[in-house]
Design a protein around this motif. Sequence first.
Motif, mmCIF file in Angstrom:
data_model
loop_
_atom_site.group_PDB
_atom_site.id
_atom_site.type_symbol
_atom_site.label_atom_id
_atom_site.label_comp_id
_atom_site.label_asym_id
_atom_site.label_seq_id
_atom_site.Cartn_x
_atom_site.Cartn_y
_atom_site.Cartn_z
ATOM 1 N N PRO A 14 0.755 -1.013 -0.164
ATOM 2 C CA PRO A 14 -0.207 -0.130 0.270
ATOM 3 C C PRO A 14 0.413 1.078 -0.168
ATOM 4 O O PRO A 14 0.337 1.863 -0.743
ATOM 5 C CB PRO A 14 -0.659 -0.010 1.174
ATOM 6 N N VAL A 15 2.235 0.980 0.953
ATOM 7 C CA VAL A 15 3.395 1.970 0.622
ATOM 8 C C VAL A 15 3.502 2.755 -0.218
ATOM 9 O O VAL A 15 3.245 3.805 -1.084
ATOM 10 C CB VAL A 15 3.970 2.440 1.694
ATOM 11 N N ALA A 16 3.617 2.005 -1.443
ATOM 12 C CA ALA A 16 4.558 2.004 -2.726
ATOM 13 C C ALA A 16 3.318 2.096 -3.576
ATOM 14 O O ALA A 16 3.537 3.199 -3.933
ATOM 15 C CB ALA A 16 5.260 0.939 -2.842
ATOM 16 N N TRP A 23 3.213 9.893 -7.105
ATOM 17 C CA TRP A 23 3.875 10.288 -8.073
ATOM 18 C C TRP A 23 3.407 10.641 -9.934
ATOM 19 O O TRP A 23 3.742 11.550 -10.267
ATOM 20 C CB TRP A 23 5.457 9.154 -8.029
ATOM 21 N N LEU A 24 2.601 9.401 -10.034
ATOM 22 C CA LEU A 24 1.698 9.739 -11.158
ATOM 23 C C LEU A 24 1.099 10.929 -11.173
ATOM 24 O O LEU A 24 1.012 11.926 -12.587
ATOM 25 C CB LEU A 24 1.036 8.460 -11.146
ATOM 26 N N SER A 25 0.216 10.685 -10.470
ATOM 27 C CA SER A 25 -0.650 12.428 -10.564
ATOM 28 C C SER A 25 -0.334 13.605 -10.341
ATOM 29 O O SER A 25 -0.767 14.399 -10.558
ATOM 30 C CB SER A 25 -1.813 11.998 -9.112
ATOM 31 N N TRP A 31 4.400 17.139 -19.625
ATOM 32 C CA TRP A 31 4.646 16.007 -19.457
ATOM 33 C C TRP A 31 4.388 14.975 -19.516
ATOM 34 O O TRP A 31 5.282 14.243 -20.272
ATOM 35 C CB TRP A 31 4.665 15.736 -17.564
ATOM 36 N N TRP A 32 3.010 14.415 -20.287
ATOM 37 C CA TRP A 32 2.618 13.138 -19.993
ATOM 38 C C TRP A 32 3.066 13.278 -21.718
ATOM 39 O O TRP A 32 2.705 12.792 -22.550
ATOM 40 C CB TRP A 32 1.242 13.247 -20.142
#
Length: 66
Positions: A14-16, A23-25, A31-32
């Motif tokens: 869950p932490v990862a 990081w993704l959001s 960037w995308w």
Amino acid sequence: MKDEWGASAAKAVPVAGGNFWLWLSSHDINWWVAVATLAYIGASFVFAWRKDRRDQRARERESSHA
């Protein structure tokens, strides 16, 4: 020992996953777009290279049969 590794891995998921989602959001649309552009350029290079290799092999086969 294996049980300890499994328990540690299960606790870390869950932490990862949360860190990955943050990081993704956290990237904006520019960037995308940059990532998509680099992926397109890379795929174009790979497809052109594969086509060139295929054409080269066809030319070699034609010259060896002549």
